[in-house]
Design an enzyme around this catalytic site. Structure first.
Site, PDB file in Angstrom:
ATOM      1  N   SER A 144       0.828  -1.415   0.089  1.00 50.47           N
ATOM      2  CA  SER A 144      -0.107   0.073  -0.007  1.00 50.47           C
ATOM      3  C   SER A 144       0.827   1.080  -0.104  1.00 50.47           C
ATOM      4  O   SER A 144       0.348   2.382  -0.223  1.00 50.47           O
ATOM      5  CB  SER A 144      -0.844  -0.052   1.377  1.00 50.47           C
ATOM      6  OG  SER A 144      -0.160   0.109   2.354  1.00 50.47           O
ATOM      7  N   HIS A 171      -2.379  -2.622  -5.889  1.00 47.66           N
ATOM      8  CA  HIS A 171      -2.714  -2.159  -4.627  1.00 47.66           C
ATOM      9  C   HIS A 171      -4.341  -2.395  -4.596  1.00 47.66           C
ATOM     10  O   HIS A 171      -5.099  -1.478  -4.664  1.00 47.66           O
ATOM     11  CB  HIS A 171      -2.452  -0.566  -4.281  1.00 47.66           C
ATOM     12  CG  HIS A 171      -2.609  -0.378  -2.982  1.00 47.66           C
ATOM     13  ND1 HIS A 171      -3.004   1.210  -2.630  1.00 47.66           N
ATOM     14  CD2 HIS A 171      -3.200  -0.886  -1.713  1.00 47.66           C
ATOM     15  CE1 HIS A 171      -3.233   1.328  -1.443  1.00 47.66           C
ATOM     16  NE2 HIS A 171      -3.352  -0.184  -0.752  1.00 47.66           N
ATOM     17  N   GLU A 199      -5.414   0.584  -7.297  1.00 43.25           N
ATOM     18  CA  GLU A 199      -4.163   1.312  -7.783  1.00 43.25           C
ATOM     19  C   GLU A 199      -3.196   0.356  -8.450  1.00 43.25           C
ATOM     20  O   GLU A 199      -2.657  -0.634  -7.972  1.00 43.25           O
ATOM     21  CB  GLU A 199      -3.393   2.058  -6.775  1.00 43.25           C
ATOM     22  CG  GLU A 199      -4.244   3.025  -6.308  1.00 43.25           C
ATOM     23  CD  GLU A 199      -3.535   4.010  -4.942  1.00 43.25           C
ATOM     24  OE1 GLU A 199      -2.484   3.389  -4.248  1.00 43.25           O
ATOM     25  OE2 GLU A 199      -3.734   5.412  -5.026  1.00 43.25           O
ATOM     26  N   ASN A 227      -3.403   6.878  -0.547  1.00 42.28           N
ATOM     27  CA  ASN A 227      -2.853   7.050   0.708  1.00 42.28           C
ATOM     28  C   ASN A 227      -2.039   8.357   1.047  1.00 42.28           C
ATOM     29  O   ASN A 227      -1.852   8.978   2.225  1.00 42.28           O
ATOM     30  CB  ASN A 227      -1.957   5.890   1.229  1.00 42.28           C
ATOM     31  CG  ASN A 227      -2.952   4.666   1.244  1.00 42.28           C
ATOM     32  OD1 ASN A 227      -4.310   4.828   1.597  1.00 42.28           O
ATOM     33  ND2 ASN A 227      -2.772   3.402   1.531  1.00 42.28           N
TER      34      ASN A 227
END
Ligand code: T1G
Length: 688
Positions: free
Chosen positions: A408, A429, A441, A479
């Protein structure tokens, strides 16, 4: 492209031919009117069949024409439907496949409708922030009853012809067939050619609308400021209380009003953004994906199990590999329990559960990945562990197999470097719960081969994900921006706000859950572990005193019955906590600051514009291919309200100069905005 005209004995067949989805663009509308006139004027023609292409009757109005002169050009869709409705000879709509929006409204303007059983009929206009604008809110209630029509129109979800044929008293479908719908409709047309008067949906009575009115309050709560569903409900109610033409005029007014509003602009942006995200500019269009017929997943934890389920759901065999029997059994148990929960809710047939589990092969041996085309690693988020796993995979996987990491945040290039095949390495991801969340992702490493990237994107789409390409950086797109969003929320607590005040403001903006309720749901201990690792690696990094103090009290959130909020046992209701109040008061006493309240608008600006500023940096660094990709990430993975279009579209709506001015107010003089944001603000320009 527009329409084709043919004769089958005394039946004229008008076929809409406008690939890829038979959108009802200007040329199509002109073609239908022209061919209908030709049929009506021909003495040899006794009836008309109006149809599309196999699989696509029509996806509805051409969204690309919205807001252009073509969209208002004669004949409009309303005119075409009126012409069908008023035709002096029977018009039979022959429907196969997708019949959405204006396509269904066109069919409702015909006198009869014949459809293949698996055809999907729907009015998805609310998904674009609109209401049906060509009679759908008035004809559909007459054809299937106001309650079913209200549910279909306010939710925007299609139903199959088979399901609709089962609606009691329905007058939408005259025949539901399997096989050649044009042949069936032509035969039907001969049968009814002489029947008079011609049946018109608009002449049908509408049942009572009390059930529709009862939908209003729950719909308002679910909509969280999104206008179109409630506007649609009001029009369906009107179908039962106002004369047809009066209600049709109100529908038109409402449609045009929504069309000109920011919510529809945002939703149309989102629609096209999701499709643009599939395109990778510097990869040749002819690049073919590698075949993926078998997948291995390394790690049977929460993420690994969820990832495996995506492929099982798509009928793709999966080998799931763990290091120990206990972990493997636990992982298999989680997968089976997830499916069983769907069976218990009646959402999955028991035999489908068994069929999917039969595609799953448990393993304790990396050698078992040797015939997989794609291997996805989902082990502990630690670079050392991942590099060890990839070293083993490099030895065990077959040549040409793609090695993907579900990391991540970690550096995919560093992972690829331990293999002898960096071109075959890519990041995939997934977001937790991986079998539910739509976002994927796809992280492109410096050496990731074009066909590997294309394969990851197409596999993502194949398993129902919204895939977006990201470059390599800490946190990729989502993120990395989330960290800034959370920092902005913590800055508000340090400035005196309460968690409930922040959550309430951002939820009023349209997020499903504010940052503090989200923290309590995900577990505050997860971010605490990341902070402690960062403190250890970088002793001078700034401390998050308030969050650390919360976690030192063991307040990890719902999992411990207390976090930023208190929770009664067995309840998820977030109750403002005196303990957290006391913790904040102590913080302010220590720092000589005060508790205070904030306007909801300022809270929203602080959090959302933090996303915009970091998004601008991500865009400038080339981590995201386009601003709309950043929107897609936030819409699909982070609960950004879809009727706002995503953070970058929202910045365009507000104005980049206004975003920058607000951010400067919230930060001290030492703060530097993203250079791209400054450039755009100076030129009063938008994110592309
Ligand atoms: N108008 C223009 N382009 C459209 C389109 C549309 N309605 N629908 C799809 N496209 C493009 C899409 O951008 C993509 O382009 C290509 O077609 C393939 O689409 C008066 C006003 C039909 C289920 O909301 O739901 O009628 O990227 O990749 O996965 O009341 O497209 O290839 O260049 O999505 O097979 C109401 C929207 C309109 C349906 C097919 N109708 N479309 O899915 O292909 S408003 C809709 C879809 C209306 C009336 C009102 C899906 C699909 P490109 P795709 P797909």
């Amino acid at each position: 492209m527009s329409t084709e005209y043919a004769l089958d004995g005394p039946v004229a067949i008008i076929r809409i031919e406008n690939p890829p989805v038979n959108g009802l663009g200007h040329a199509v509308r002109e073609g239908i009117v022209r061919d209908l006139r030709r049929a009506l004027e021909s003495a040899d023609v006794e009836a008309v069949v109006l149809t599309g292409r196999p699989g696509f009757f029509s996806a509805g109005a051409d969204i690309t024409e919205f807001g252009t002169p073509k969209s208002a050009a004669e004949p409009t869709l309303v005119d075409v439907i009126a012409a069908l409705d008023a035709a002096g000879k029977p018009v039979v709509a022959a429907i196969d496949g997708t019949c959405f929006g204006g396509g269904l409204e066109l069919a409702l303007g015909a006198h009869y409708r014949v459809a293949t059983a698996a055809s999907k009929l729907g009015l998805p206009e609310v998904t674009l922030g609109l209401v049906p604008g060509a009679g759908g809110t008035q004809r559909l209630p007459r054809a299937v009853g106001p309650a079913v029509a209200a549910e279909m129109i306010t939710g925007g979800k299609p139903r199959t012809a088979k399901a609709l044929a089962g609606v009691e008293g329905q007058r939408l479908l005259d025949r539901v067939v399997d096989g050649d719908v044009v042949a069936a409709a032509t035969a039907f047309a001969r049968e009814i050619a002489a029947v008079r008067p011609l049946p018109r949906v608009r002449d049908l009575a509408v049942g009572g609308v009390d059930e529709v009115s009862a939908m209003r309050e729950p719909l308002r709560r679910r909509s969280r400021g999104f206008e179109a569903p409630l506007a649609a409900l009001k029009l369906v109610e009107l179908s039962g209380t106002a004369p047809f033409d009066e209600a049709l005029a109100e529908e038109r007014r409402t449609f045009l009003e929504l069309m000109g509003g920011t919510q529809s602009a945002a939703l149309r942006h989102a629609f096209f953004a999701e499709r643009a995200a599939r395109k990778i500019p510097d990869v040749p269009r002819e690049t073919q994906p590698r075949p993926v017929e078998k997948v291995s997943v390394i790690g049977a934890g929460t993420m690994g199990g969820g990832i495996a389920m995506n492929f099982l759901n798509a009928g793709i065999p999966v080998v799931i590999v763990e290091t120990g029997q206990e972990a493997l059994d636990r992982g298999l148990g989680i997968i089976r329990r997830n499916y069983q929960a769907q069976v218990d809710k009646g959402k999955l047939a028991a035999e489908v559960l068994e069929r999917r589990m039969a595609l799953l092969t448990p393993s304790l041996d990396y050698a078992d990945v040797s015939d997989s085309d794609l291997v996805i690693e989902a082990v502990f988020e630690d670079m050392g562990v991942k590099r060890e796993v990839f070293t083993k995979l490099d030895a065990a996987a077959k040549p040409g197999a793609i090695l993907a990491s579900n990391t991540s945040t970690l550096d995919v290039d560093a992972i690829a470097a331990v293999t002898g095949r960096p071109g075959d390495v890519v990041g995939m991801h997934f977001f937790s719960p991986a079998n539910v969340m739509k976002l994927l992702e796809v992280v492109r490493g410096a050496e990731t081969a074009d066909d590997v990237l294309v394969t990851a994107m197409s596999v993502g789409q194949r398993v129902g994900k919204t895939a977006v390409v990201s470059g390599v950086c800490d946190g990729f797109i989502g993120n990395r921006m989330l960290a800034e969003y959370r920092d902005a929320a913590m800055a508000l607590l340090r400035a005196g706000a309460s968690p409930a005040e922040v959550d309430s403001a951002i939820e009023g903006f349209g997020f499903a859950m504010g940052p503090f309720r989200m923290g309590d749901l995900a577990g505050n201990d997860i971010s605490w572990a990341i902070r402690k690792r960062r403190y250890a690696e970088h002793p001078d990094s700034p401390r998050d005193e308030i969050s650390d103090a919360l976690c030192e009290l063991g307040r990890f959130g719902q999992k411990t019955g207390a976090g930023w909020y208190d929770y009664k046992s067995g309840s998820r209701e977030a109750i403002p906590s005196p303990v957290v109040d006391e913790l904040l008061t102590s913080y302010h006493e220590k720092h000589g600051t005060q508790r205070r309240t904030f306007e909801a608008e300022e809270i929203v600006q602080r959090l959302v514009f933090a996303l915009v500023d970091e998004g601008a940096r991500i865009l400038d660094e080339g981590i995201a291919l386009r601003a709309s990709d950043i929107d897609v990430v936030y819409l699909a993975g982070y609960g950004f309200p879809r009727h706002r279009g995503g953070p970058m579209h929202y910045a365009n709506t507000v104005g980049t100069a206004n975003v920058l001015a607000a951010l400067r107010k919230f930060h001290d003089d030492g703060w530097e905005p993203a250079p791209l944001l400054v450039r755009l603000a100076d030129e009063s320009a938008n994110f592309g």
